[in-house]
Structures are given as C-alpha cells and as structure tokens.
Design a protein around this motif. Structure first.
Motif, PDB file in Angstrom:
ATOM      1  N   THR A  48       0.827  -1.200   0.000  1.00  0.00           N
ATOM      2  CA  THR A  48       0.000   0.000   0.000  1.00  0.00           C
ATOM      3  C   THR A  48       0.863   1.253   0.000  1.00  0.00           C
ATOM      4  OG1 THR A  48      -0.111   0.102   2.406  1.00  0.00           O
ATOM      5  CG2 THR A  48      -1.824  -1.161   1.287  1.00  0.00           C
ATOM      6  N   ASP A  88      -1.479   6.430   1.626  1.00  0.00           N
ATOM      7  CA  ASP A  88      -2.907   6.674   1.817  1.00  0.00           C
ATOM      8  C   ASP A  88      -3.680   5.404   2.175  1.00  0.00           C
ATOM      9  OD1 ASP A  88      -2.701   5.391  -0.593  1.00  0.00           O
ATOM     10  OD2 ASP A  88      -3.951   6.804  -1.710  1.00  0.00           O
ATOM     11  N   GLY A  89      -2.986   4.258   2.260  1.00  0.00           N
ATOM     12  CA  GLY A  89      -3.641   3.008   2.621  1.00  0.00           C
ATOM     13  C   GLY A  89      -4.274   2.280   1.460  1.00  0.00           C
ATOM     14  N   GLN A  90      -4.165   2.804   0.269  1.00  0.00           N
ATOM     15  CA  GLN A  90      -4.728   2.156  -0.915  1.00  0.00           C
ATOM     16  C   GLN A  90      -3.663   1.297  -1.573  1.00  0.00           C
ATOM     17  OE1 GLN A  90      -7.960   2.235  -1.735  1.00  0.00           O
ATOM     18  NE2 GLN A  90      -8.126   3.367   0.183  1.00  0.00           N
ATOM     19  N   PRO A  91      -4.059   0.204  -2.238  1.00  0.00           N
ATOM     20  CA  PRO A  91      -3.064  -0.654  -2.889  1.00  0.00           C
ATOM     21  C   PRO A  91      -2.313   0.097  -3.979  1.00  0.00           C
ATOM     22  CG  PRO A  91      -5.300  -1.512  -3.229  1.00  0.00           C
ATOM     23  CD  PRO A  91      -5.409  -0.281  -2.416  1.00  0.00           C
ATOM     24  N   GLU A 120      -4.476   1.453 -11.657  1.00  0.00           N
ATOM     25  CA  GLU A 120      -4.974   1.529 -10.292  1.00  0.00           C
ATOM     26  C   GLU A 120      -5.851   0.312 -10.001  1.00  0.00           C
ATOM     27  OE1 GLU A 120      -4.373   3.935  -7.970  1.00  0.00           O
ATOM     28  OE2 GLU A 120      -2.979   4.872  -9.373  1.00  0.00           O
ATOM     29  N   THR A 126      -8.380  -1.554  -6.730  1.00  0.00           N
ATOM     30  CA  THR A 126      -9.062  -1.313  -5.458  1.00  0.00           C
ATOM     31  C   THR A 126      -9.004  -2.583  -4.624  1.00  0.00           C
ATOM     32  OG1 THR A 126     -11.217  -2.022  -6.286  1.00  0.00           O
ATOM     33  CG2 THR A 126     -10.646   0.315  -6.568  1.00  0.00           C
ATOM     34  N   TRP A 127      -9.322  -2.449  -3.343  1.00  0.00           N
ATOM     35  CA  TRP A 127      -9.372  -3.615  -2.468  1.00  0.00           C
ATOM     36  C   TRP A 127     -10.417  -4.609  -2.960  1.00  0.00           C
ATOM     37  CZ3 TRP A 127      -5.346  -4.475   0.206  1.00  0.00           C
ATOM     38  CH2 TRP A 127      -4.611  -3.439   0.774  1.00  0.00           C
ATOM     39  N   ASP A 128     -11.538  -4.112  -3.448  1.00  0.00           N
ATOM     40  CA  ASP A 128     -12.595  -5.009  -3.947  1.00  0.00           C
ATOM     41  C   ASP A 128     -12.118  -5.819  -5.150  1.00  0.00           C
ATOM     42  OD1 ASP A 128     -14.389  -4.220  -1.988  1.00  0.00           O
ATOM     43  OD2 ASP A 128     -15.266  -2.644  -3.252  1.00  0.00           O
TER      44      ASP A 128
END
Length: 87
Positions: A42, A45-48, A55, A57-59
């Motif tokens: 990550t 910002d905590g995003q992958p 880009e 997402t976690w989903d």
C-alpha cells in the motif's frame, strides 16, 4: 384516499415488493464459509499500489483472489442467494 383508488395501489405495491424480493433472491453470492485472504503493498494513503501501471481497489483484489480459489477448486463458485436459504 377513496377505496377505489386504494384498490389500484395495493396490487402495484405488492408487485413492486415481489419484483424487489425476486431480484434480491437471485443475486449471486459467495458460499457462506468462504473467507478470502490476500495481501498487497500500500501507499501512504492506505490504498493498494498500482499493478502494471493501473490503479486497483481492495474489492478488485478480493474478487481476483476469490476467482483464483474457484479456479483451483478450493472454493465453490458463487450461487444464487436463494440456494443458501434451502440449506
């Protein structure tokens, strides 16, 4: 509201409720005991972090990990929600 007008609205409400219930019951869901674990690097910002310049997402990562488990035969494929109601 007069009784004649109410007699037209109640069937419409019933039809809308029936359609909504049918839509909910046929949605595809994962098996109840299906836990998916995965990891990702990550940013601050905590995003992958992006993969191959794109880009994610976690989903998306969660879905990809689940599909890998299904393809390897370790988890069952998603089924309609009403299948879970039958036991």
């Amino acid at each position: 509201m007069n009784p004649r007008h109410r007699s037209r609205i109640l069937p419409a409400y019933f039809l809308v409720a029936l359609v909504a219930f049918g839509w909910y019951a046929t949605q595809s869901v994962r098996p109840a005991d299906c836990g998916v674990s995965f990891s990702a690097f990550t940013g601050s910002d905590g995003q992958p972090l992006p993969e191959n310049g794109e880009e994610v997402t976690w989903d998306e990562l969660d879905e990809r990990a689940y599909q890998d488990l299904v393809a390897s035969g370790r988890r069952g494929p998603p089924t309609a929600r009403w299948h879970r109601w039958l036991g």
